[in-house]
Design an enzyme around this catalytic site. Sequence first.
Site, short mmCIF file in Angstrom:
data_model
loop_
_atom_site.label_atom_id
_atom_site.label_comp_id
_atom_site.label_asym_id
_atom_site.label_seq_id
_atom_site.Cartn_x
_atom_site.Cartn_y
_atom_site.Cartn_z
N LYS A 53 0.86 -1.20 0.00
CA LYS A 53 0.00 0.00 0.00
C LYS A 53 0.89 1.25 0.00
CE LYS A 53 -2.65 -3.49 1.11
NZ LYS A 53 -3.69 -4.19 0.48
C1 LIG Z 1 -4.15 -5.45 1.55
C2 LIG Z 1 -5.59 -5.54 1.79
C3 LIG Z 1 -6.11 -6.06 2.98
C4 LIG Z 1 -5.23 -6.68 4.05
O1 LIG Z 1 -4.33 -5.77 4.59
P1 LIG Z 1 -3.21 -6.34 5.61
O2 LIG Z 1 -2.71 -5.09 6.28
O3 LIG Z 1 -2.16 -6.98 4.77
O4 LIG Z 1 -3.86 -7.27 6.54
C5 LIG Z 1 -7.47 -6.05 3.16
N1 LIG Z 1 -8.31 -5.58 2.23
C6 LIG Z 1 -7.86 -5.09 1.05
C7 LIG Z 1 -8.82 -4.56 0.05
C8 LIG Z 1 -6.48 -5.07 0.78
O5 LIG Z 1 -6.05 -4.62 -0.38
#
Ligand SMILES: *Cc1c(COP(=O)(O)O)cnc(C)c1O
Length: 385
Positions: free
Chosen positions: A192
């Site tokens: 992200k």
């Molecule tokens: C990356 C992601 C998650 C999970 O995030 P983590 O911090 O890795 O647990 C959940 N929902 C969406 C839409 C994502 O892209």
Amino acid sequence: MSQIVDRPAAAAVIPVMKPWLGPEEAQAAADAVASGWVAQGPRVARFETAFAERIGGGTAVAVSSCTTALHLAMVLAGVGPRDEVIVPSLSFIATANAVRYVGATPVFADVDPATLALDPEAVAAAITPSTRAVILVHQAGTPADIDAIHRICDPRGIAVVEDAACAIGSTYRGRTVGRHSEQVVFSFHPRKLLTTGEGGMLVTTNDEWGARARRLREHAMDASAAQRHTSGQVVIEHYLETGFNFRMTDIQAAVGLVQLGRLDEMLARRRQLAAVYAEVLADIPGLRMASDPEWGTTNFQSFWIHPAPGRMGRDELLARLLADGISARRGIMASHLEPAYAGHPHGPLPVTEQMAAESLILPLFHTMTEAEQEQVVASLHAHLG
Ligand SMILES: *Cc1c(COP(=O)(O)O)cnc(C)c1O
């Protein structure tokens, strides 16, 4: 099956994503270590305050990941066994899994092909007397039409949780994503924009839920470790319900504080790179791509493209890009097609299945050079032009 391929160092490949981390983050982490307080403590508290300020209010509760934030959101919304929660299948699988963690049933609804977010009409059609909540995902950072989902859910008493894992800094109707629903969750995974290695944030407009979330992430203790440490008195804690260990560490929060200060620069750079892609790829016939919806702006966490079907399979295109030194990725996954959801009932999901099979994500990262972007564009023109 996923596998890791060792490549010779000489064959530099343009990655799909690279976190933007510098010596300031390294120093902040080192300072946290030197302070002797490495578990959840003062830096986590400061990160929460700074995050809530950046979002524009609410109570921010730092946790170990967005997945655990989603799990907490389900608990706070009172979702449990025999409840249904409407989610997109076209999402990282954690969205659907969070529903199962509390014993409820995810109900997959199809998405809008332009935004890749839940289609309001599909949500309305999926509602049953058991529907307790909807998890609205701002996929790839593109803001979903939040008001359209609230118009369906609010009159029926159905909770809306926004999965803004990818959407830090995206805006909806002039305001930062994070303030439009009672619970909004974010991710700090390196895939992200902002990263703390691993980490997540739950932002709630409900003060009571915020206080309960702070307890639940720490085994539902009525006095946090930090409070006990600083009280100067003997404090015997109590465990008010069955909680979790969903804590973020102070080392992570130290990194997060520096990263948060870089957010505006990250957003500007990503939007600039995305604008170049949009302009120079516009001449590829039938190509669709990530873009701002009419109601907001995206952070372009992922720059997805959907080539016109027929020319070349998506996986072959990925292989050709890789041969050209470009590490693109398949588009967003379809959770209902994974073994974890084999046999799980669902209605027709045509847009989800088409996008999961045919779309891909192009490299886009803060330090991407003009030459790297030109290489991606040239390769796409060669194979799709
Ligand atoms: C990356 C992601 C998650 C999970 O995030 P983590 O911090 O890795 O647990 C959940 N929902 C969406 C839409 C994502 O892209």
